[in-house]
Design a protein around this motif. Structure first.
Motif, short mmCIF file in Angstrom:
data_model
loop_
_atom_site.label_atom_id
_atom_site.label_comp_id
_atom_site.label_asym_id
_atom_site.label_seq_id
_atom_site.Cartn_x
_atom_site.Cartn_y
_atom_site.Cartn_z
N ARG A 7 1.55 -3.88 -6.35
CA ARG A 7 2.52 -3.10 -6.12
C ARG A 7 2.68 -2.36 -7.42
O ARG A 7 3.84 -1.43 -7.11
CB ARG A 7 3.35 -4.26 -7.37
CG ARG A 7 3.09 -5.96 -6.42
CD ARG A 7 4.02 -7.14 -6.84
NE ARG A 7 4.24 -7.75 -6.30
CZ ARG A 7 4.75 -9.50 -6.92
NH1 ARG A 7 4.11 -9.80 -7.65
NH2 ARG A 7 4.80 -10.59 -6.06
N ALA A 63 9.72 -7.64 -8.14
CA ALA A 63 8.99 -6.92 -7.36
C ALA A 63 10.53 -6.95 -6.16
O ALA A 63 10.70 -6.05 -5.77
CB ALA A 63 7.86 -8.00 -6.74
N ASP A 78 4.31 -5.82 -2.11
CA ASP A 78 3.92 -6.23 -2.00
C ASP A 78 2.53 -5.96 -1.23
O ASP A 78 1.00 -6.35 -1.11
CB ASP A 78 3.79 -7.59 -1.44
CG ASP A 78 4.17 -8.64 -3.05
OD1 ASP A 78 5.29 -7.89 -3.69
OD2 ASP A 78 5.02 -9.72 -2.72
#
Length: 246
Positions: A7, A63, A78
């Protein structure tokens, strides 16, 4: 390389891309400032997880916000997406005799990563990017085989328990080991699960007619019945480490 590093590298690549585009268009540069504006956050908050000297990992909530802000599908951050030439700038593994990444673990040891989010053991807590007490745990493989037999190490995650509803079984601040292979209710046991937007570590008991009873160890907390299809199980609680203060 674990998901946190993936990430982070993706985000740093996105920041560099924004700075290049800003330079071409004549807009003011400053990747972290632009990132903060795009995410609708304060620059100081973004600096915690996006700067070169980050102090916080990018959790799942942030995220997904980054995915949406850049128009990418959920989960994009990811997976590796940085340019191939960035890999060429990384140190040659054969020359890193003293530069062992913190994500690597000697074969005689096992590293248990964090189960993202945190578990509330009182009324429960909404899942946030709350800074966990332990990011990962590195223990000897021999200890794992004795203390957690029959569970593949790669399936185990750790999470910090919070609250006092399970006092006597799991206490506030305990480090709880979770078997993430268990994603459905299969027997009366303690689970880490999400219910009504909260993540909890409590005992689940089947009471029939598609209902589960959420049970606390502390008698001050009454049991609650909930439909089984409203409970998202993240794993079974196996054991806990407790810090005793003197």
């Amino acid at each position: 390389m674990d998901v946190y590093e993936v990430r982070y590298r993706n985000l740093r690549s996105l920041i560099a891309q924004m700075e290049r585009e800003a330079g071409r268009s004549g807009a003011r540069a400053g990747g972290l400032v632009m990132l903060a504006e795009r995410l609708g956050k304060q620059p100081a908050q973004v600096n915690h997880f996006a700067s070169e000297k980050r102090v916080k990992n990018i959790g799942p909530k942030i995220a997904r916000e980054i995915d949406a802000a850049f128009g990418h599908p959920e989960g994009w951050l990811d997976q590796p997406h940085w340019p191939a030439d960035e890999d060429a700038t990384q140190p040659d593994p054969s020359t890193r005799s003293q530069q062992v990444p913190r994500f690597e673990t000697d074969g005689s040891y096992v590293r248990f990563p964090l189960l993202e989010g945190f578990a509330g053991m009182g009324k429960g807590d909404y899942v946030t990017d709350y800074p966990e007490v332990v990011e990962s745990l590195r223990v000897s493989r021999e200890w794992v085989e004795r203390k957690l037999p029959g569970v593949p190490p790669e399936a185990i995650r750790v999470i910090t328990g919070r609250g006092d509803s399970m006092r006597g079984q799991y206490n506030d601040g305990d480090l709880i080991f979770i078997d993430t292979r268990i994603r459905t209710f299969d027997q009366d046991s303690a689970y880490c699960f999400r219910w009504e937007g909260r993540v909890l570590v409590k005992r689940l008991q089947f009471v029939g007619r598609g209902m589960l009873r959420i049970l606390s160890k502390n008698p001050d907390y009454p049991s609650i019945d909930a439909p089984i299809d409203e409970i998202e199980i993240g794993g079974r609680a196996l054991a806990a480490w407790t810090l005793r203060e003197f």
